[in-house]
Design an enzyme around this catalytic site. Structure first.
Site, PDB file in Angstrom:
ATOM      1  N   LYS A   1       0.853  -1.186   0.000  1.00 25.10           N
ATOM      2  CA  LYS A   1       0.000   0.000   0.000  1.00 25.10           C
ATOM      3  C   LYS A   1       0.892   1.241   0.000  1.00 25.10           C
ATOM      4  CE  LYS A   1      -3.742   1.944   2.885  1.00 25.10           C
ATOM      5  NZ  LYS A   1      -4.475   1.772   4.171  1.00 25.10           N
TER       6      LYS A   1
ATOM      7  N   SER B   1      -9.191   1.617   3.110  1.00 27.38           N
ATOM      8  CA  SER B   1      -8.320   2.418   2.284  1.00 27.38           C
ATOM      9  C   SER B   1      -7.240   1.604   1.547  1.00 27.38           C
ATOM     10  CB  SER B   1      -7.633   3.485   3.144  1.00 27.38           C
ATOM     11  OG  SER B   1      -6.821   2.919   4.155  1.00 27.38           O
TER      12      SER B   1
ATOM     13  N   SER C   1      -9.448  -0.775   7.194  1.00 29.18           N
ATOM     14  CA  SER C   1      -8.797  -0.558   5.900  1.00 29.18           C
ATOM     15  C   SER C   1      -8.092  -1.754   5.286  1.00 29.18           C
ATOM     16  CB  SER C   1      -7.814   0.608   6.010  1.00 29.18           C
ATOM     17  OG  SER C   1      -8.504   1.814   6.190  1.00 29.18           O
TER      18      SER C   1
END
Length: 583
Positions: A134, A218, A242
């Site tokens: 990420k 996210s 997330s």
């Protein structure tokens, strides 16, 4: 940024990322148009651009890949090439990458192969395994924008020019020491504080299983990339769901550890000074065994020796083995009194927003499988998750949006439309109010713990034993329609409690089965009504559904073992059902 608009800077960044894709892997306009017209981009669609060897490699999961490399049946270069190509295709059709560093990854793979050829041994348990990140994790020589235009050409939070592109997150270094190959960084939403994946640099990442829907957030780019088999193991973070939300929405697995189990040192973050309700590093994977591999490998490096925030707990094989031994390989509990079956709490809804029919069906199927496997099921009705959600959100917005707006001001970019109302700049929360909020959070934790402890006296064969884990929805819907994510209480409550959680995929929405609820349905409140009004069986058809298996603090090994039992029980239940149909 002073001499160019933020729009121009974002456009240049998009072009730069696409420009790093080798010419041989680029799709033409006709193929891109075909992708845009496709509802489901997974499996057969993306595989049409791959050869048989590449399909064979990306169809394997993490443990199988490292085993095949260790046995000499695959090379790191073959594996890395296959995943780089697939990631390149995934980004072109699904917009899921922020950073591409394939050349560095291929060079790394060649070095690993040279080491193996010389010594006939691997350098660690992740030798040759491509791992995606990420876009919060710093990699030397690579941007970390975290979705902010103002950080293009730099690393979010690193203002010292001498350190730009030289900072490395501790866990990034740990993965490299274990033999991993890092090859890309995945998309996330502007601010991180959003259950979808949108920003002003790359736009929106949709769901590969159903492009009508969101991939979640996210860590949404991670979920989308893995759904397209562009990675089998990746790093995400979780402060409100997330890693769990993208896993559930994309039909993959995820582990959210308790904060401080893995290192967050030198990882970019929103409002890093807010440390009362901490974000945690977690894993997403195409397999449950991949989660275990990642956790076991990183803990073997003793991360607490370099990050004083990490609690010194190595991987506890005895905890995993003791829990897993409570059921056979097929998930069936052993007869009493040889061993105790699992005692599992079931939260069907949080009393504020009821799940859509696909989620209800998926959770119901898990419960049926566990009952048939002779585990004990307890109805779970804890202190209000809505209270936890409200406290949790107050922590996340305590600075009034100051950190977020400081990053926006670097380029002059606006908040994306979805966030403009919620993250308007406000006065920060006064200190005494913040301290009172902390007390309320501690009181909630204590009340939840007290409730959990009371389950020791609740019926059945497993008396004297508290509930082992709680199984609940990840969200009140399957992978959501963009703009229709109204309630995050199913995940936020678990963050406030700092509990461990594993997400497993269960099923997919089916328009022929998940029909609209009875017209006499009465909404619980306005939010419940909005959530229900957003449900449409046709739109949601094919959307993945997952559930989360929640254990108490620092019980990651137990969560993984219980998840394995649940997955096995579910497989056995389905196999028996199929045999019955054939008969």
């Amino acid at each position: 940024m002073e001499h160019t608009s933020w729009e121009s800077a974002a456009a240049a960044k998009r072009a730069s990322v696409l420009g790093k894709i080798p010419e041989a892997w680029r799709l033409d306009e006709g193929q891109l148009a075909q992708a845009r017209a496709q509802r489901d981009l997974t499996d057969g669609f993306i595989q049409q651009f791959l050869n048989e060897d590449e399909i064979s490699i990306i169809s394997r999961d993490s443990v199988d890949i490292v085993d095949q490399i260790k046995q000499g049946n695959l090379t790191a270069l073959e594996v890395t090439s296959a995943f780089c190509k697939t990631a390149a295709l995934a980004h072109q059709i699904n917009n899921c990458l922020h950073e591409i560093f394939f050349d560095e990854a291929l060079a790394r793979a060649r070095e690993l192969d040279a080491h193996y050829a010389a010594k006939v041994e691997t350098i660690g348990p992740l030798h040759g395994l491509p791992i995606s990140l990420k876009d919060q994790f710093h990699v030397k020589g690579v941007d970390t924008t975290m979705g902010y235009v103002g950080w293009i050409g730099g690393n979010l939070g690193v203002d010292d020019p001498s350190k730009v592109h030289k900072v490395e997150s501790q866990i990034t270094a740990e993965l490299l020491s274990l033999g991993a190959v890092l090859f890309c960084k995945t998309s996330l939403p502007q601010t991180l504080m959003f259950g979808e994946t949108k920003n002003n640099i790359i736009g929106q990442t949709l769901n590969p299983h159903n492009q009508n829907l969101s991939c979640g957030g996210s860590s949404g780019g991670e979920g989308a990339l893995q759904a397209l088999r562009g990675s089998t193991l990746g790093l995400g973070t979780d402060i409100g769901g997330s890693v769990r939300i993208p896993a559930a929405f994309n039909g993959i697995f995820a582990l959210k550890p308790t904060p401080e189990r893995l290192s967050y040192r030198d990882v970019a973050n929103t409002n890093p000074g807010q440390n009362t309700c901490r974000s945690t590093v977690g894993f997403l994977s195409t397999s449950l065994s991949g989660l275990e591999l990642g956790l076991r490998a990183v803990l073997s490096t003793c991360p607490w020796e370099r990050d004083p925030a990490v609690v010194p707990i190595p991987f506890r094989q005895n905890v995993y083995d003791e829990c897993r031994s409570r059921a056979r390989s097929n998930g069936l509990a052993y007869p009493w009194p040889k061993n105790k079956p699992l005692k599992l709490g079931i939260l069907r809804n949080d009393g504020h927003v009821r799940p859509h029919p696909p989620v209800e069906r998926g959770l119901g199927e898990v419960v049926k499988a566990l009952i048939i496997a002779q585990h004990q099921i307890i109805h779970w009705k804890p202190p209000s998750h809505v209270t936890a959600r409200d406290i949790h959100m107050s922590f996340l917005t305590a600075d009034g949006g100051a950190d977020i707006h400081s990053h926006l001001q670097r380029s002059g970019e606006p908040l994306i439309p979805d966030l403009q109302e919620f993250f308007q700049l406000k006065e920060p929360m006064p200190l005494l109010e913040y301290q009172d909020l902390t007390v309320k959070a501690l009181e909630y934790e204590a009340a939840y713990s007290d409730y959990w402890n009371k389950t020791a006296g609740w019926g059945g064969l497993v008396t004297g034993q508290v509930v082992d884990a709680v199984i609940m929805p990840v969200a009140p819907h399957a992978a959501v329609i963009p703009g229709k994510y109204f309630h995050v209480g199913y995940t936020e409550a678990i963050n406030l409690l700092n509990y461990s959680a594993v997400v497993i995929p269960v099923t997919k929405a089916d328009k022929d089965v998940d029909i609209v609820r009875n017209p006499s349905y009465q909404p619980l409140n306005e939010v419940d009504q909005r959530n229900w009004d957003a449900y449409d069986p046709e739109t949601y058809h094919g959307a993945p559904v997952g559930v989360q298996i929640v254990t108490r603090k620092f019980e990651e090994e137990k969560a993984l073992a219980i998840a394995d039992i649940v997955v096995s029980a579910l497989q056995s239940y389905r196999s028996a059902r199929e045999r019955a149909k054939e008969e």
